[in-house]
Motif scaffolding. Structure first.
Motif, PDB file in Angstrom:
ATOM      1  N   TRP A 236      -7.340   8.933   5.591  1.00  0.00           N
ATOM      2  CA  TRP A 236      -7.915   8.381   4.333  1.00  0.00           C
ATOM      3  C   TRP A 236      -9.314   8.136   4.896  1.00  0.00           C
ATOM      4  O   TRP A 236      -9.594   7.539   5.786  1.00  0.00           O
ATOM      5  CB  TRP A 236      -7.081   7.359   3.934  1.00  0.00           C
ATOM      6  CG  TRP A 236      -5.743   7.500   3.524  1.00  0.00           C
ATOM      7  CD1 TRP A 236      -4.543   7.746   3.881  1.00  0.00           C
ATOM      8  CD2 TRP A 236      -5.553   8.190   1.931  1.00  0.00           C
ATOM      9  NE1 TRP A 236      -3.932   7.848   3.191  1.00  0.00           N
ATOM     10  CE2 TRP A 236      -4.126   8.097   1.940  1.00  0.00           C
ATOM     11  CE3 TRP A 236      -6.402   8.287   0.748  1.00  0.00           C
ATOM     12  CZ2 TRP A 236      -3.409   8.475   0.709  1.00  0.00           C
ATOM     13  CZ3 TRP A 236      -5.494   8.543  -0.308  1.00  0.00           C
ATOM     14  CH2 TRP A 236      -4.237   8.704  -0.403  1.00  0.00           C
TER      15      TRP A 236
ATOM     16  N   MET B 129     -10.116   4.204  -0.166  1.00  0.00           N
ATOM     17  CA  MET B 129      -9.307   2.818  -0.164  1.00  0.00           C
ATOM     18  C   MET B 129      -9.722   1.680  -1.206  1.00  0.00           C
ATOM     19  O   MET B 129     -11.144   1.552  -1.003  1.00  0.00           O
ATOM     20  CB  MET B 129      -9.290   2.387   1.194  1.00  0.00           C
ATOM     21  CG  MET B 129      -8.835   3.221   2.524  1.00  0.00           C
ATOM     22  SD  MET B 129      -8.982   2.464   3.907  1.00  0.00           S
ATOM     23  CE  MET B 129      -8.988   4.020   4.878  1.00  0.00           C
TER      24      MET B 129
ATOM     25  N   GLN C 265      -5.954  -0.690   6.811  1.00  0.00           N
ATOM     26  CA  GLN C 265      -7.071   0.343   6.447  1.00  0.00           C
ATOM     27  C   GLN C 265      -7.181   1.310   7.775  1.00  0.00           C
ATOM     28  O   GLN C 265      -7.518   2.457   7.526  1.00  0.00           O
ATOM     29  CB  GLN C 265      -8.369  -0.255   6.043  1.00  0.00           C
ATOM     30  CG  GLN C 265      -8.152  -0.768   4.633  1.00  0.00           C
ATOM     31  CD  GLN C 265      -9.470  -1.702   4.346  1.00  0.00           C
ATOM     32  OE1 GLN C 265     -10.095  -2.368   5.512  1.00  0.00           O
ATOM     33  NE2 GLN C 265      -9.839  -1.704   3.140  1.00  0.00           N
TER      34      GLN C 265
ATOM     35  N   SER D 204       0.904  -1.161   0.017  1.00  0.00           N
ATOM     36  CA  SER D 204      -0.066  -0.130   0.001  1.00  0.00           C
ATOM     37  C   SER D 204       0.853   1.258  -0.034  1.00  0.00           C
ATOM     38  O   SER D 204       1.999   1.105   0.236  1.00  0.00           O
ATOM     39  CB  SER D 204      -0.962   0.127   1.341  1.00  0.00           C
ATOM     40  OG  SER D 204      -2.030   1.098   1.067  1.00  0.00           O
TER      41      SER D 204
END
Ligand SMILES: NC(=O)c1ccc[n+]([C@@H]2O[C@H](COP(=O)([O-])OP(=O)(O)OC[C@H]3O[C@@H](n4cnc5c(N)ncnc54)[C@H](OP(=O)(O)O)[C@@H]3O)[C@@H](O)[C@H]2O)c1
Length: 216
Positions: free
Chosen positions: A172, A177, A164, A129
């Protein structure tokens, strides 16, 4: 408190370390040796420093922010014991230095760096990521306008959930995402570096932008 081990003292490692420390995480940043000169740049941050092995041993969550050409060697120096059962966020790209020119991405579509790390450490949960954007965007997405996108690739749902949560702590939003699937999908975001460098040049060497996936 989350414990994080950041492997890498470059601009990415330092930027992530500063942001995580600001968010209250217990961070150790690692370099090739515990007395590496590169660690001096972290002196003013509220983080610990040490060798790559010290950082990996410290973190429940590990971030690979090393030079991608050397990431596998770095992890080998750390050893699998410090990595077992942990989530490793791989933000690295493999960029070959070019004499007098810009670095050239060397990723192969069927053998991403993240995939090779996962293959070498099957008991570690690798999540690719954040490698598709400049580090200031990684930790502060609101500096780029609009609903731009951060990708995630990884085989373990729990590890992706953890990443996440990390991304959310940076600002975010869930709709930004995009889970691409298993670690085999990481070649996509790694290959995007070729285009990223071109866009950065076209923008006058300004890397403060990001990709957006918009739908109908
Ligand atoms: N710059 C960005 O905004 C950006 C954005 C997305 C992804 N990335 C990727 O993020 C990673 C970090 O980038 P960066 O610019 O912060 O740093 P970098 O200069 O690519 O890497 C610095 C780190 O790599 C280690 N390293 C360098 N050569 C090594 C070798 N021969 N053996 C072992 N370790 C070695 C250094 O160790 P020492 O501390 O001991 O010197 C240092 O900790 C890279 O993979 C990069 O492609 C960067």
């Amino acid at each position: 408190m989350t414990t994080v081990g950041i492997l890498g003292t470059g601009i990415v490692g330092r930027t992530l370390a500063a942001r995580l420390a600001e968010l209250g995480a217990d961070v150790v940043v690692g370099a090739r040796t515990a007395d590496s000169q590169s660690l001096e740049q972290l002196a003013e941050l509220n983080v610990g420093t040490g060798s790559f092995a010290d950082a990996a041993g410290h973190g429940d969550l590990i971030i690979n922010a090393t030079n991608g050409l050397h990431s596998l060697a770095v992890l080998e120096s750390v050893g699998s014991d410090a990595l077992v059962g942990k989530t490793l966020v791989d933000v690295a790209n493999e960029l070959q230095p070019v004499e007098g020119g810009l670095p050239k991405p060397v990723v192969a579509a069927d053998a991403s760096l993240a995939q090779r790390i996962q293959d070498a450490y099957p008991d570690t949960f690798v999540v690719k990521s954040l490698n598709t954007m400049g580090c200031h965007v990684m930790v502060n997405p609101s500096i780029v306008a609009g609903d731009h996108t951060v990708f995630l690739s990884g085989d373990d749902a729990g590890a992706k959930q953890r990443v996440q949560e990390l991304l959310a702590s940076f600002g975010w939003r869930p709709e930004q995402m995009l889970d691409l699937g298993g670690i085999d999908t990481a070649a996509g975001p790694e290959l995007m570096m070729t285009a990223w460098i071109r866009v950065m040049i076209a923008r006058g060497f300004d890397g403060t932008f990001n990709w957006a996936v918009n739908s109908a």
